[in-house]
Design a protein around this motif. Structure first.
Motif, PDB file in Angstrom:
ATOM      1  N   VAL A   1     -14.519  -5.106 -11.027  1.00 39.34           N
ATOM      2  CA  VAL A   1     -15.002  -4.608  -9.736  1.00 39.34           C
ATOM      3  C   VAL A   1     -14.568  -5.545  -8.611  1.00 39.34           C
ATOM      4  N   ALA A   2     -14.705  -6.856  -8.828  1.00 41.85           N
ATOM      5  CA  ALA A   2     -14.319  -7.817  -7.794  1.00 41.85           C
ATOM      6  C   ALA A   2     -12.825  -7.743  -7.514  1.00 41.85           C
ATOM      7  N   ARG A   3     -12.015  -7.614  -8.569  1.00 39.63           N
ATOM      8  CA  ARG A   3     -10.568  -7.512  -8.362  1.00 39.63           C
ATOM      9  C   ARG A   3     -10.205  -6.246  -7.594  1.00 39.63           C
ATOM     10  N   ALA A   4     -10.870  -5.139  -7.920  1.00 42.81           N
ATOM     11  CA  ALA A   4     -10.586  -3.898  -7.209  1.00 42.81           C
ATOM     12  C   ALA A   4     -10.941  -4.016  -5.730  1.00 42.81           C
TER      13      ALA A   4
ATOM     14  N   LEU B   1      -8.346  -6.190  -4.062  1.00 42.77           N
ATOM     15  CA  LEU B   1      -7.103  -5.425  -3.942  1.00 42.77           C
ATOM     16  C   LEU B   1      -7.172  -4.444  -2.779  1.00 42.77           C
ATOM     17  N   MET B   2      -8.306  -3.736  -2.641  1.00 45.12           N
ATOM     18  CA  MET B   2      -8.456  -2.781  -1.548  1.00 45.12           C
ATOM     19  C   MET B   2      -8.412  -3.471  -0.189  1.00 45.12           C
TER      20      MET B   2
ATOM     21  N   PHE C   1      -6.793  -6.299   0.524  1.00 43.63           N
ATOM     22  CA  PHE C   1      -5.404  -6.665   0.792  1.00 43.63           C
ATOM     23  C   PHE C   1      -4.578  -5.453   1.212  1.00 43.63           C
ATOM     24  N   LEU C   2      -4.763  -4.332   0.517  1.00 43.59           N
ATOM     25  CA  LEU C   2      -3.994  -3.137   0.855  1.00 43.59           C
ATOM     26  C   LEU C   2      -4.382  -2.590   2.224  1.00 43.59           C
ATOM     27  N   ALA C   3      -5.673  -2.650   2.547  1.00 40.30           N
ATOM     28  CA  ALA C   3      -6.116  -2.170   3.854  1.00 40.30           C
ATOM     29  C   ALA C   3      -5.566  -3.035   4.980  1.00 40.30           C
ATOM     30  N   ALA C   4      -5.385  -4.334   4.713  1.00 40.82           N
ATOM     31  CA  ALA C   4      -4.868  -5.242   5.736  1.00 40.82           C
ATOM     32  C   ALA C   4      -3.351  -5.210   5.837  1.00 40.82           C
ATOM     33  N   SER C   5      -2.689  -4.577   4.869  1.00 40.02           N
ATOM     34  CA  SER C   5      -1.223  -4.571   4.867  1.00 40.02           C
ATOM     35  C   SER C   5      -0.712  -3.361   5.627  1.00 40.02           C
ATOM     36  N   PRO C   6       0.171  -3.565   6.602  1.00 41.61           N
ATOM     37  CA  PRO C   6       0.717  -2.415   7.337  1.00 41.61           C
ATOM     38  C   PRO C   6       1.712  -1.611   6.522  1.00 41.61           C
ATOM     39  N   ALA C   7       2.161  -2.145   5.381  1.00 39.76           N
ATOM     40  CA  ALA C   7       3.171  -1.449   4.580  1.00 39.76           C
ATOM     41  C   ALA C   7       2.560  -0.407   3.655  1.00 39.76           C
ATOM     42  N   TRP C   8       1.234  -0.375   3.532  1.00 37.36           N
ATOM     43  CA  TRP C   8       0.592   0.535   2.589  1.00 37.36           C
ATOM     44  C   TRP C   8      -0.421   1.405   3.330  1.00 37.36           C
ATOM     45  N   ARG C   9      -0.583   2.613   2.828  1.00 39.22           N
ATOM     46  CA  ARG C   9      -1.645   3.501   3.278  1.00 39.22           C
ATOM     47  C   ARG C   9      -2.490   3.849   2.058  1.00 39.22           C
ATOM     48  N   LEU C  10      -3.795   3.627   2.187  1.00 37.17           N
ATOM     49  CA  LEU C  10      -4.667   3.823   1.031  1.00 37.17           C
ATOM     50  C   LEU C  10      -4.636   5.261   0.532  1.00 37.17           C
TER      51      LEU C  10
ATOM     52  N   GLY D   1       0.134 -10.854  -7.155  1.00 35.29           N
ATOM     53  CA  GLY D   1      -0.653 -11.282  -8.309  1.00 35.29           C
ATOM     54  C   GLY D   1      -1.993 -10.587  -8.356  1.00 35.29           C
ATOM     55  N   THR D   2      -2.602 -10.364  -7.180  1.00 42.62           N
ATOM     56  CA  THR D   2      -3.873  -9.654  -7.140  1.00 42.62           C
ATOM     57  C   THR D   2      -3.678  -8.194  -7.511  1.00 42.62           C
ATOM     58  N   ALA D   3      -2.581  -7.589  -7.042  1.00 46.61           N
ATOM     59  CA  ALA D   3      -2.328  -6.189  -7.380  1.00 46.61           C
ATOM     60  C   ALA D   3      -2.132  -6.009  -8.871  1.00 46.61           C
ATOM     61  N   VAL D   4      -1.377  -6.902  -9.494  1.00 49.17           N
ATOM     62  CA  VAL D   4      -1.126  -6.784 -10.926  1.00 49.17           C
ATOM     63  C   VAL D   4      -2.392  -7.052 -11.715  1.00 49.17           C
ATOM     64  N   ALA D   5      -3.255  -7.967 -11.232  1.00 48.65           N
ATOM     65  CA  ALA D   5      -4.467  -8.307 -11.974  1.00 48.65           C
ATOM     66  C   ALA D   5      -5.392  -7.120 -12.119  1.00 48.65           C
ATOM     67  N   ALA D   6      -5.303  -6.148 -11.216  1.00 50.04           N
ATOM     68  CA  ALA D   6      -6.183  -4.984 -11.288  1.00 50.04           C
ATOM     69  C   ALA D   6      -5.632  -3.888 -12.181  1.00 50.04           C
TER      70      ALA D   6
END
Length: 223
Positions: free
Chosen positions: A61-64, A67-68, A70-79, A159-164
């Motif tokens: 749960v903590a990793r997810a 991960l969310m 990091f993805l929300a803060a990244s301009p290269a990704w859309r959730l 590394g965080t993305a892969v850990a999930a």
């Protein structure tokens, strides 16, 4: 674990668990060392096993969540683009439903399994309720569960993305790390060197002190 444990020996046992984890895959070595340490501290087997069963979902749960973030803060990704479509979601739900049905049938038909499994679940739920009535234990549990992916994210965000994502073996994880870095625009040679350096710093350098601590704890009959 609601019980109070000696902090020095607890920390040493985790160094030992890290070394044992290199010998057995999938976290089995670390879990075995942790359960043996708890048993040596007088914790019953069902409660020691339940503590592992509780901590594994807490880490997921903590990793997810990390991960969310990091993805929300990244301009290269859309959730929204990460949500699977129906063609992917239906097989996943089918597999999960089949697994749950098989487990339910096994518990119903195989009576020797029923008592230990229900006892483990009962103990885990009781300890979870007790832990979450103590703010210091809640902080320790969730802060510890989130610390590793946060530290990995500070070193390299993939590394965080892969850990999930559950992947068999460290080679699959390393390949996914290289691929993710390359997808973000890093040259393949640089991405490969980064992952090798990351693996040396996080896995191989701590192996020797962890093995020494494991040997010392066994000789002292702590494990």
């Amino acid at each position: 674990m609601p019980d109070r444990l000696p902090p020095g020996l607890l920390l040493a046992s985790q160094f030992a668990a890290g070394a044992a984890n290199h010998a057995l895959p999938g976290g089995i070595g670390a879990h075995a060392v942790t359960v043996r340490f708890l048993r040596g501290r007088g914790v019953p087997l069902d409660r020691a096993t339940a503590s592992i069963a509780l901590y594994c979902p807490a880490k997921s749960v903590a990793r997810a969540i990390v991960l969310m973030v990091f993805l929300a803060a990244s301009p290269a990704w859309r959730l929204g683009e990460l949500i699977p479509d129906g063609r992917t979601l239906v097989p996943v739900l089918a597999v999960a439903g089949t697994g749950a049905a098989v487990a339910g049938v096994a518990l119903t038909v195989v009576r020797p399994l029923r008592r230990p499994v229900t006892g483990l679940l009962r103990t885990a739920l009781a300890d979870a309720r007790l832990v979450h009535t103590r703010p210091c234990r809640v902080l320790a549990l969730w802060r510890g569960a989130a610390a590793m992916p946060l530290l990995q994210g500070c070193v390299t965000a993939p590394g965080t993305a892969v850990a999930a994502v559950p992947a068999p073996g460290s080679l699959a994880v390393d390949a996914a790390l290289v691929f993710t870095l390359a997808a973000f625009g890093s040259p393949v040679a640089l991405a490969t060197a980064t992952v090798i350096g990351f693996r040396v710093l996080t896995d191989w350098l701590p192996l020797l002190p962890g093995a020494l601590v494991l040997s010392a704890l066994i000789r002292a009959k702590v494990l």
